[in-house]
Every structure is written in C-alpha cells, then in structure tokens.
Design a protein around this motif. Structure first.
Motif, PDB file in Angstrom:
ATOM      1  N   GLU A 134     -26.398 -22.524  30.487  1.00  0.00           N
ATOM      2  CA  GLU A 134     -25.011 -22.487  29.938  1.00  0.00           C
ATOM      3  C   GLU A 134     -24.254 -21.224  30.865  1.00  0.00           C
ATOM      4  N   ASN A 135     -24.746 -21.525  32.371  1.00  0.00           N
ATOM      5  CA  ASN A 135     -23.741 -20.578  33.608  1.00  0.00           C
ATOM      6  C   ASN A 135     -22.669 -21.127  33.981  1.00  0.00           C
ATOM      7  N   ARG A 136     -22.016 -21.309  32.917  1.00  0.00           N
ATOM      8  CA  ARG A 136     -20.061 -22.858  33.190  1.00  0.00           C
ATOM      9  C   ARG A 136     -19.761 -22.695  34.425  1.00  0.00           C
ATOM     10  N   ARG A 137     -19.088 -21.273  34.369  1.00  0.00           N
ATOM     11  CA  ARG A 137     -18.615 -21.325  36.449  1.00  0.00           C
ATOM     12  C   ARG A 137     -19.162 -21.451  37.119  1.00  0.00           C
ATOM     13  N   MET A 138     -20.927 -21.285  37.462  1.00  0.00           N
ATOM     14  CA  MET A 138     -21.142 -21.837  38.156  1.00  0.00           C
ATOM     15  C   MET A 138     -21.474 -22.761  38.694  1.00  0.00           C
ATOM     16  N   LEU A 139     -22.049 -23.772  37.424  1.00  0.00           N
ATOM     17  CA  LEU A 139     -21.661 -25.460  37.650  1.00  0.00           C
ATOM     18  C   LEU A 139     -20.520 -25.844  37.683  1.00  0.00           C
ATOM     19  N   SER A 140     -19.451 -25.117  37.961  1.00  0.00           N
ATOM     20  CA  SER A 140     -18.003 -25.864  37.588  1.00  0.00           C
ATOM     21  C   SER A 140     -18.175 -25.282  39.072  1.00  0.00           C
ATOM     22  N   LEU A 141     -18.322 -24.278  39.586  1.00  0.00           N
ATOM     23  CA  LEU A 141     -17.753 -24.036  40.878  1.00  0.00           C
ATOM     24  C   LEU A 141     -19.087 -25.367  42.212  1.00  0.00           C
ATOM     25  N   ALA A 142     -20.309 -25.232  41.860  1.00  0.00           N
ATOM     26  CA  ALA A 142     -21.104 -25.688  42.517  1.00  0.00           C
ATOM     27  C   ALA A 142     -20.826 -27.560  42.572  1.00  0.00           C
ATOM     28  N   ARG A 143     -19.729 -27.951  41.240  1.00  0.00           N
ATOM     29  CA  ARG A 143     -19.546 -29.220  40.997  1.00  0.00           C
ATOM     30  C   ARG A 143     -18.429 -29.317  42.527  1.00  0.00           C
ATOM     31  N   ARG A 144     -17.351 -28.318  42.232  1.00  0.00           N
ATOM     32  CA  ARG A 144     -16.060 -28.601  43.049  1.00  0.00           C
ATOM     33  C   ARG A 144     -16.930 -28.621  45.052  1.00  0.00           C
ATOM     34  N   LEU A 145     -17.645 -27.760  44.852  1.00  0.00           N
ATOM     35  CA  LEU A 145     -18.186 -28.302  46.112  1.00  0.00           C
ATOM     36  C   LEU A 145     -19.162 -29.274  46.457  1.00  0.00           C
ATOM     37  N   GLY A 146     -19.408 -29.939  45.575  1.00  0.00           N
ATOM     38  CA  GLY A 146     -20.761 -30.668  46.238  1.00  0.00           C
ATOM     39  C   GLY A 146     -21.654 -30.630  46.369  1.00  0.00           C
ATOM     40  N   PHE A 147     -22.132 -29.959  45.477  1.00  0.00           N
ATOM     41  CA  PHE A 147     -23.169 -29.564  45.192  1.00  0.00           C
ATOM     42  C   PHE A 147     -23.795 -30.579  44.285  1.00  0.00           C
TER      43      PHE A 147
END
Length: 229
Positions: free
Chosen positions: A187-200
């Motif tokens: 449910e931590n959508r901000r963290m998941l969105s950040l990770a996607r932006r940085l290629g994780f």
C-alpha cells in the motif's frame, strides 16, 4: 510550522550538486580505518565527505544532505518523534513504538557496514532533520544491502525522497555495493512509484501478499573504481 508548497524538487545540475569529489577507494573499505578510531570525528568526516550534497526545494529552500553522525542523536529523536503514525507505519511495517536503543543505533552506525544520510534545513539558525536514507549490509546475502527512506510529513510530495534515494544510490555504488534491496508494504504507493521512476525492479514478496520487494543491482561485488580527474 513552516510547510513548503507541494511542488517538486528539480533534478538537474543546479538543483542537486555533489559537494565533494568521489572517493578513491570504496567507502565500506576505507571506513574500516575510521571504525578503529571512532573517537576521531575528523577522520570519519574526511572519509564520508564525498556523500555530502546540496539540493534545493521548489520554493528555493536549501537542503544539505550529509552522512549521519553520533552527535545527531537529538536531531534524529526530534525527527522520528515528529513523524505521523501513518508515516511510521509505512516505514516500520507496523504500528510498533521505538525500541530502547534504536535511536542510538541509528545514529552511531558502523561505517564498514552501513551508509546513512540525513537531509537538513536551517530554520531560525537551528538545523532540522527532514529526511533520512540509509542502507546496511544484509548478513544473509552479503552482496545485497537493505535500504530505507523516510521523509518528514510536512516535506513529502516535493521530490525530496527521490533526491535522497538518488544520493544514497550514488554513495552505495561508489562504495562498491552490489545491490540495494528493500521490503515495503504493497500500500506504500509513493515508495513504489519512486522505485519505478528510478528503475528499481518490483515484485511481490513470496508468502506475503502485503509485502513488496524493491531492488536495484548497481555493480558486481568488490568492483574497483577510480577517483574523478
């Protein structure tokens, strides 16, 4: 309390400038010398200085990013105690309270096994911690380092988390870390969105649908690098 406007931090050479050249040897190796002389703050500062950087919030507020120190205990205490229950829950994966000795452990780190960066702003001549990013060696899988990021509630939604994760990744890569990995709530959508932006990479954690693993491979373990010209 000063609350910056909900605009995002810029990520360019003017908004995020390293304050020192790269290390000539991996941080986690060089820091062994500092660990033998923990009373010598000057030696620790000299080794970790390349992790220091500056960023600017969208409203022009300067932010200093630097390695955490043992003397930052009170800064860390005020930061953690100022977090909302929701932010603590997303970071600690539960609603638990701080355990005895945790703040001391988070500030008095072992530089041979950990990297911890804090973001600071100055308000009325008083420094205030507004974010922290850290990673530590995973004893179960030594090439992998577990990482985590927390941004103070009043400073979220401005790109500070991205600035912190970018800087942590840069420091980890220069230190010879092979991979950064983290488990967060689905449910931590901000963290998941950040990770996607940085290629994780992002995948469900086996055996628990509420948890997600975030991972990025930086380099092969122990790979050498050279200092900048």
């Amino acid at each position: 309390m000063h609350k910056p406007p909900p605009r995002r931090i810029r990520h360019d050479h003017h908004a995020f400038v390293p304050a020192a050249p790269r290390l000539a040897i991996p941080l986690h190796r060089a820091s062994l010398a500092a660990r033998r002389h923990t009373a010598d703050a000057g030696l620790y500062d000299a080794i970790t200085r390349p992790c220091t950087a500056r960023a600017w919030l969208p409203d022009g507020t300067p932010v200093r990013i630097r390695p955490i120190r043992r003397s930052d205990l009170e800064l860390e205490r005020r930061f953690v105690c100022g977090l909302s229950a929701r932010t603590r829950y997303l970071r600690l994966l539960s609603g638990r309270q701080l355990q005895p000795g945790e703040l001391e452990r988070w500030t008095d780190i072992d530089p041979a096994r950990e990297i911890a960066l804090i973001a600071l702003v100055t308000e009325s001549d008083d420094e205030r911690e507004i974010a922290v990013a850290r990673c530590a060696l995973d004893d179960r899988d030594p090439p992998r380092w577990d990482f985590g990021i927390v941004v103070g509630d009043a400073w979220q939604g401005q790109g500070l988390g991205e600035a912190m994760l970018r800087r942590l990744t840069q420091c980890a890569e220069e230190a010879g870390v092979a991979a950064l990995s983290s488990i967060t709530l689905s449910e931590n959508r901000r963290m998941l969105s950040l990770a996607r932006r940085l290629g994780f990479s992002i995948r469900r954690e086996a055996g628990d649908a509420t948890l997600v693993r975030i991972e990025s491979y930086l380099r092969r373990p122990g790979a050498a690098f050279t200092s900048a010209p």
